[in-house]
Design an enzyme around this catalytic site. Structure first.
Site, PDB file in Angstrom:
ATOM      1  N   HIS A  33      30.395  59.745  47.666  1.00 15.01           N
ATOM      2  CA  HIS A  33      29.972  58.476  48.269  1.00 15.01           C
ATOM      3  C   HIS A  33      28.628  58.003  47.678  1.00 15.01           C
ATOM      4  CE1 HIS A  33      33.140  57.846  51.260  1.00 15.01           C
ATOM      5  NE2 HIS A  33      33.218  59.152  51.276  1.00 15.01           N
ATOM      6  N   SER A 123      42.910  61.049  43.751  1.00 15.70           N
ATOM      7  CA  SER A 123      42.957  59.757  43.061  1.00 15.70           C
ATOM      8  C   SER A 123      44.257  59.468  42.353  1.00 15.70           C
ATOM      9  CB  SER A 123      41.804  59.642  42.065  1.00 15.70           C
ATOM     10  OG  SER A 123      40.604  59.735  42.738  1.00 15.70           O
ATOM     11  N   SER A 124      45.344  59.660  43.062  1.00 15.66           N
ATOM     12  CA  SER A 124      46.634  59.305  42.460  1.00 15.66           C
ATOM     13  C   SER A 124      46.675  57.804  42.177  1.00 15.66           C
ATOM     14  CB  SER A 124      47.791  59.703  43.374  1.00 15.66           C
ATOM     15  OG  SER A 124      47.623  59.130  44.646  1.00 15.66           O
ATOM     16  N   SER A 125      46.026  56.998  43.022  1.00 15.28           N
ATOM     17  CA  SER A 125      46.101  55.553  42.797  1.00 15.28           C
ATOM     18  C   SER A 125      45.347  55.154  41.529  1.00 15.28           C
ATOM     19  CB  SER A 125      45.592  54.778  44.014  1.00 15.28           C
ATOM     20  OG  SER A 125      44.282  55.138  44.325  1.00 15.28           O
ATOM     21  N   GLU A 157      42.318  47.944  42.557  1.00 16.33           N
ATOM     22  CA  GLU A 157      42.199  48.692  43.818  1.00 16.33           C
ATOM     23  C   GLU A 157      41.512  47.816  44.879  1.00 16.33           C
ATOM     24  OE1 GLU A 157      43.151  52.118  44.034  1.00 16.33           O
ATOM     25  OE2 GLU A 157      42.615  52.194  46.140  1.00 16.33           O
ATOM     26  N   ASP A 169      36.572  57.183  40.404  1.00 19.03           N
ATOM     27  CA  ASP A 169      37.933  57.692  40.197  1.00 19.03           C
ATOM     28  C   ASP A 169      38.531  57.157  38.898  1.00 19.03           C
ATOM     29  OD1 ASP A 169      37.380  58.629  42.681  1.00 19.03           O
ATOM     30  OD2 ASP A 169      38.778  57.310  43.738  1.00 19.03           O
TER      31      ASP A 169
END
Ligand code: GLA
Length: 385
Positions: A33, A123-125, A157, A169
């Site tokens: 973060h 972080s598949s996206s 995203e 990511d």
């Protein structure tokens, strides 16, 4: 994931040859973060990957097939919009970015699938978005730079998946390098590769298999809280742009101008950046145990100050902390579920894996998934898939 599986599914469905791209998930050693606060992160691409096969189809239609969900979806290049959730957004989001940037696309057929677990904080996206971007760049001869592709992926995203994520990511997945972590300055986007030399230790991920439904909105809330912290400090120091520019003293000076909650969130971010810098020094000296202490500090802050952990993650990090064979552990990624990252002594790993899985099963009645991951290169074209 063997690229041949996706390539042959593509041929079965569309009866032609495809361009095939591989795109990895990521881990993050420390620096959580911090990316959207213009701080530092230390991620790496891993050998859990998404494979994408794509070819033109001489129309304005795009036909997509998700191998993992066994679902198909079509959309018209001249008339599509963000869906209410679902994997299609990761493809359409990238297409929309490329079109907005002025690139002329034509219709295509696309199949994708892989072994990056969904919702595990790996972080598949980002892997899908990056992979789609490189695949389309190759297919239409766009010659996009890596730095541009990962920015398109991040905007996809934001605008289609609806998460105001930082750059970590997409950066890690696109720019990964075999056996190296990436020390990235999220303000300047300057980066350097950092050899991952863990001596007697190896990276083991423990997947809680939970993902709490509020994760995305809580993520966006944290971003807003950090912004409030910045605005309070700006009353005293107009030159400040982000929490990266704020020291603990500056934060204390502005304490009266912000809520207790915003103060605690901001303090976590400032301390996490310090832990990362200290952690890198320790890693450079080969002090894995010292680095591990920084990881425990990170988990504590994420759990108690930033409040993005959950009982399952706290349990796993606590279990690791009490195990002699673990140098360090912490929750990883956005939080509210997903994985912990652990540095485990190689000679003790079987015992550790057995014990932590049993303890987790007893505590939560759920299976713990364990991944031993290797650090790999970033998003790339696969020859001869
Ligand atoms: C998610 C986001 C990243 C980063 C992490 C937390 O993975 O996509 O940009 O903010 O959470 O470090």
């Amino acid at each position: 994931m063997n690229p041949k599986i996706i390539a042959s599914k593509f041929t079965e469905l569309f009866d032609k040859e495809a361009i095939v791209v591989k795109s990895p998930g990521r881990i993050n050693l420390i620096g959580e973060h911090t990316d959207y606060n213009e701080g530092f992160v230390l991620p790496a691409a891993i050998d859990k990957e998404i494979v994408i096969a794509v070819a033109k189809n001489d129309s304005r239609e795009c036909h997509l097939f998700s191998y993992d969900f066994q679902e198909s979806l079509s959309f018209d290049l001249d008339d599509f919009e963000r869906m209410q959730g679902g994997w299609g957004n990761y493809v359409m989001g990238v297409v929309a970015q490329l079109q907005q940037a002025g690139y002329e696309l034509e219709g295509f057929d696309l199949v994708f699938g892989g072994d990056v677990p969904v919702g595990a904080g790996l972080s598949s996206s980002a892997a899908v978005e990056n992979g789609v971007c490189l695949a389309l760049s190759e297919l239409f001869g766009l010659n996009l730079e890596r730095m541009d592709m990962l920015k398109f992926a991040q905007k996809a995203e934001h605008e289609f998946a609806g998460v105001q994520c930082g750059i970590m990511d997409q950066f890690a997945s696109m720019m990964g390098k075999d056996n190296h972590a990436i020390r990235l300055d999220c303000r300047s986007l300057e980066y350097s590769y950092f050899p991952i030399d863990l001596g007697d230790y190896q990276i083991i991920l423990c997947d809680t298999q939970v993902k709490h439904s509020l994760a995305d909105s809580a993520y966006n809330d944290r971003r807003r809280e950090c912004q409030e912290g910045v605005e309070a400090v700006q009353k005293h120091h107009a030159e400040v742009n982000s929490l990266r520019d704020v020291s603990l003293d500056m934060l204390d000076e502005a304490k009266e101008d912000m809520s207790e909650l915003v103060y605690t969130r901001s303090k976590y971010v400032i301390e996490e950046n310090e832990r990362l810098l200290k952690g890198c020094e320790l890693l450079e000296k080969g002090d894995i145990k010292g680095f591990g202490q920084q990881m425990y500090g990170s988990h504590d802050g994420l759990s108690k100050m930033y409040e993005v952990s959950c009982k399952e993650l706290d349990f796993l990090a606590g279990f690791s902390k009490s195990s002699k064979s673990v140098a360090g552990a912490r929750m990883m990624g956005g939080g509210f579920g997903g994985c912990t990252i652990n540095l485990v002594e190689k000679s003790e790993k079987e015992v550790f894996e057995k014990e932590i899985a049993t303890a987790y099963q007893e505590a939560f009645g759920k299976e713990l998934k364990i991944y031993e991951v290797n650090v790999t290169d970033g998003t790339r074209v696969v020859a001869n898939a």
